[in-house]
Scaffold this motif. Structure first.
Motif, PDB file in Angstrom:
ATOM      1  N   GLN A 165      -1.767   5.127  -6.428  1.00 15.89           N
ATOM      2  CA  GLN A 165      -1.546   3.880  -5.684  1.00 15.89           C
ATOM      3  C   GLN A 165      -0.056   3.614  -5.525  1.00 15.89           C
ATOM      4  OE1 GLN A 165      -4.336   1.933  -4.406  1.00 15.89           O
ATOM      5  NE2 GLN A 165      -2.543   1.520  -3.178  1.00 15.89           N
ATOM      6  N   PHE A 168       1.366   5.879  -2.994  1.00 15.63           N
ATOM      7  CA  PHE A 168       1.047   5.363  -1.656  1.00 15.63           C
ATOM      8  C   PHE A 168       2.082   4.331  -1.232  1.00 15.63           C
ATOM      9  CE2 PHE A 168      -3.867   6.101  -1.731  1.00 15.63           C
ATOM     10  CZ  PHE A 168      -3.637   7.446  -1.534  1.00 15.63           C
ATOM     11  N   VAL A 169       2.359   3.429  -2.172  1.00 19.18           N
ATOM     12  CA  VAL A 169       3.300   2.346  -1.864  1.00 19.18           C
ATOM     13  C   VAL A 169       4.673   2.931  -1.560  1.00 19.18           C
ATOM     14  CG1 VAL A 169       4.433   0.285  -2.759  1.00 19.18           C
ATOM     15  CG2 VAL A 169       2.054   0.743  -3.331  1.00 19.18           C
ATOM     16  N   HIS A 172       4.762   4.626   1.713  1.00 21.31           N
ATOM     17  CA  HIS A 172       4.655   3.610   2.754  1.00 21.31           C
ATOM     18  C   HIS A 172       5.994   2.932   2.973  1.00 21.31           C
ATOM     19  CE1 HIS A 172       2.486   0.735   5.199  1.00 21.31           C
ATOM     20  NE2 HIS A 172       2.974  -0.279   4.494  1.00 21.31           N
TER      21      HIS A 172
ATOM     22  N   ILE B  20      -0.594  -2.778  -5.577  1.00 21.58           N
ATOM     23  CA  ILE B  20      -1.351  -3.493  -4.545  1.00 21.58           C
ATOM     24  C   ILE B  20      -0.558  -4.722  -4.081  1.00 21.58           C
ATOM     25  CG2 ILE B  20      -3.422  -4.902  -4.180  1.00 21.58           C
ATOM     26  CD1 ILE B  20      -4.109  -2.020  -4.171  1.00 21.58           C
ATOM     27  N   ILE B  23       2.318  -3.849  -1.784  1.00 23.44           N
ATOM     28  CA  ILE B  23       1.913  -3.583  -0.401  1.00 23.44           C
ATOM     29  C   ILE B  23       1.706  -4.901   0.343  1.00 23.44           C
ATOM     30  CG2 ILE B  23       0.084  -2.636   1.071  1.00 23.44           C
ATOM     31  CD1 ILE B  23      -0.545  -0.669  -1.252  1.00 23.44           C
ATOM     32  N   VAL B 116      -6.139   3.083  -2.705  1.00 23.58           N
ATOM     33  CA  VAL B 116      -6.363   2.763  -1.296  1.00 23.58           C
ATOM     34  C   VAL B 116      -5.062   2.933  -0.518  1.00 23.58           C
ATOM     35  CG1 VAL B 116      -6.073   0.304  -1.875  1.00 23.58           C
ATOM     36  CG2 VAL B 116      -7.115   0.947   0.296  1.00 23.58           C
ATOM     37  N   GLU B 117      -5.170   3.552   0.658  1.00 27.10           N
ATOM     38  CA  GLU B 117      -4.009   3.730   1.525  1.00 27.10           C
ATOM     39  C   GLU B 117      -3.538   2.358   2.002  1.00 27.10           C
ATOM     40  OE1 GLU B 117      -2.198   6.225   2.432  1.00 27.10           O
ATOM     41  OE2 GLU B 117      -3.354   8.081   2.192  1.00 27.10           O
ATOM     42  N   PRO B 118      -2.227   2.129   2.007  1.00 24.31           N
ATOM     43  CA  PRO B 118      -1.702   0.815   2.381  1.00 24.31           C
ATOM     44  C   PRO B 118      -2.210   0.317   3.736  1.00 24.31           C
ATOM     45  CG  PRO B 118       0.046   2.166   1.470  1.00 24.31           C
ATOM     46  CD  PRO B 118      -1.160   3.037   1.551  1.00 24.31           C
ATOM     47  N   LEU B 122      -4.240  -3.183   4.192  1.00 22.18           N
ATOM     48  CA  LEU B 122      -3.750  -4.278   5.036  1.00 22.18           C
ATOM     49  C   LEU B 122      -4.740  -4.574   6.156  1.00 22.18           C
ATOM     50  CD1 LEU B 122       0.038  -3.340   5.128  1.00 22.18           C
ATOM     51  CD2 LEU B 122      -1.057  -5.234   3.903  1.00 22.18           C
TER      52      LEU B 122
END
Lengths: 381, 141
Positions: A165, A168-169, A172, B20, B23, B116-118, B122
């Motif tokens: 996770q 991912f951040v 991103h 989380i 994001i 989970v992919e950002p 979102l």
């Protein structure tokens, strides 16, 4: 089961019809840290077993009424962890051997010296200790296995998820400034951790899927449903390897659970793709037999050697084919087999090295007449 | 997006919850984090949230499910959108086999898999809040 060792004092029961033997045994063990009880007949001895819960029982072989051998048998049947030693009057080796066959740990010929009796008592109690320790260890192992799913899930999955996770951040947030190389590196990390998470999932499923529970949700469904879904999920893998999946027939219905059947078929079809040569073909044929439906999954791949064939349905087994290293945990087919057997079906394999392999699955079409035979226990895992 | 939306995250893994939250905050949401259902419940009762992100496997088992059921029974919280985040999609499927994706713990919820992919996160959060606003025009009760 007696756990007398816990309070430090071992319990010893002596069964003999000769009062003088009982008295001398008590005498010999008087200064030892044992609780000693006696019984003057086999029947009384057995009666007393439950109340006294001995660690060690001495049994005279030759007694009026219930014979020593019968007493031995009864004790062994009731609690095989209790250590038994036979006292034989006329030291006939034959009867001692007979007794050992019935589970006696040792024998002591009459008459015996106090030292002999003490030594054999100490040795037998040591044996009892080992037996109890082994049982405790086995129980611990069993509990570990039962809780394995929870442990794996918590100890492995949670940290991996958190890492993924955060990755991912990172990817991103950095996306506006990362170079192409850095992007590739991040992708690599994500994909490897993703693989690990998948592996843990598979693992979890193989140990924790409650096939007994799933059975209650069996229904009659067209076989085409799980086949189509399985093919869909294998398709990307097939495209990458330029393997064509051909479904020749989708006839027939099956009595089962759509979700797990899809899983079973996905593993088998995925396996066929995995071991196919580039540009090969995987053919799926279904045939409705009387009360069963037959699915053949045939590939034109590397094949499985006879040695490997025996093991391919075992957990964690991966064939050592001369081909490029194949990824996977070697669990897929084991899970598939378990699922198919839970459906009262069967799976078998035929193969020729270098030519290809055919997996044949047979599944019942209708709900079986009650009552259903027991499922394989999870302890088979 | 008009006034800033406030979201609550209930997840017992601080590293996961932190990611989380990161994001969501970078997308302009305001987030609070609690690490167990009890604190989460207290937060829900104290503040008003536009959406709850709820972990399923917490504590000694599926404590998230218990919390979701409690929310379902609560007059004032029942309509709050809930995004269930779970690392155990398969487990869920096996716990509640035969149901499409997941059993629908609350009337208005959805489920995403952990991690989970950002973009997906979102996307789901935005859609759930939008749907909730469409149900009660004006946003606030």
């Amino acid at each position: 089961m007696a756990m007398a060792l816990e309070d430090g004092r071992s319990r010893i029961l002596i069964i003999d019809d000769e009062q003088v033997v009982l008295e001398s045994c008590i005498e010999i063990l008087l200064d030892q840290p044992y609780d000693v009880a006696t019984a003057s007949s086999g029947a009384r001895g057995l009666e007393f077993m439950e109340e006294f819960r001995p660690d060690l029982v001495f049994v005279d072989l030759k007694m009026p009424g219930l014979s020593g051998l019968e007493v031995l048998e009864a004790i062994n049947r009731d609690d095989p962890t209790v250590v038994t030693v036979v006292i034989t009057g006329y030291a006939t080796v034959d009867s001692a051997i007979e007794a050992m066959k019935l589970g006696a740990y040792d024998f002591i010929p009459k008459p015996f010296t106090p030292d002999q009796f003490r030594v054999i008592t100490a040795r037998s109690l040591e044996k009892r200790k080992l037996v109890l320790e082994t049982i405790a260890l086995r129980r611990e192992k069993e509990m570990l296995r039962e809780n394995f799913a929870a442990i794996v899930s918590h100890e492995l999955k949670s940290p991996l998820s958190a890492v993924q996770q955060n990755l991912f951040v990172l990817a991103h947030q950095l996306s506006p400034v990362t170079t192409e190389d850095q992007r590739v590196q991040l992708e690599r990390m994500k994909s490897r951790i993703g693989d690990l998470l998948d592996l843990v999932d598979r693992w979890l499923r193989s140990v924790s899927v409650d096939l007994d529970g799933i059975r209650e949700r069996f229904e009659t469904l067209p076989l085409s449903v799980p086949i189509t879904k399985a093919v869909e999920s294998v398709q990307p893998q097939a495209v990458r390897k330029d393997v064509e999946i051909v479904v020749q027939e989708r006839a027939g219905s099956v009595y089962g659970h759509e979700g797990v059947l899809t899983e079973a078929l996905t593993n088998i079809i995925g396996n066929a793709v995995k071991y196919s040569y580039e540009g090969g073909t995987v053919t799926i044929t279904t045939k409705q037999l009387d009360d069963r439906v037959r699915v053949d999954v045939t590939d034109t791949g590397v094949g499985i050697s006879e040695d490997d064939r025996v093991h391919i349905f075992d957990d964690f087994y991966r064939g050592d084919v001369g081909m490029s290293r194949q990824s996977g945990a070697g669990l897929g087919l084991a899970i598939s087999r378990r699922i198919i057997e839970a459906h009262n079906g069967s799976v078998s394999v035929e193969s020729e090295l270098g030519r290809g392999t055919t997996f044949t699955i047979l599944l019942p079409t209708e709900a079986p007449e009650p009552p259903v035979s027991r499922l394989p226990e999870r302890s088979e895992i | 997006m008009n006034p800033t939306k406030r979201l609550l995250i209930v997840d017992d893994d601080p590293d996961f919850a932190g990611a989380i939250s990161e994001i969501l905050e970078s997308a302009g949401y305001e987030t609070d984090i609690t690490h167990n259902p009890k604190e989460g419940w207290a937060a829900l009762k104290t503040n008003k949230y536009d959406l709850l992100l709820l972990d399923i496997m917490m504590g000694r088992g599926a404590e998230g499910v218990m919390m979701a059921r409690k929310i379902r029974k609560d007059e004032s919280l029942r309509e709050m959108p809930v995004l269930i985040i779970t690392g155990l999609r398969e487990q869920i499927a096996f716990l509640f086999p035969g149901q499409a994706i997941h059993p629908g713990f609350v009337p208005v919820d959805e489920l995403v898999e952990k991690p989970v992919e950002p973009e997906l996160l979102l996307d789901r959060v935005g859609a759930l809040i939008e749907a909730s606003e469409a149900r009660s025009p004006g946003g606030d009760e």
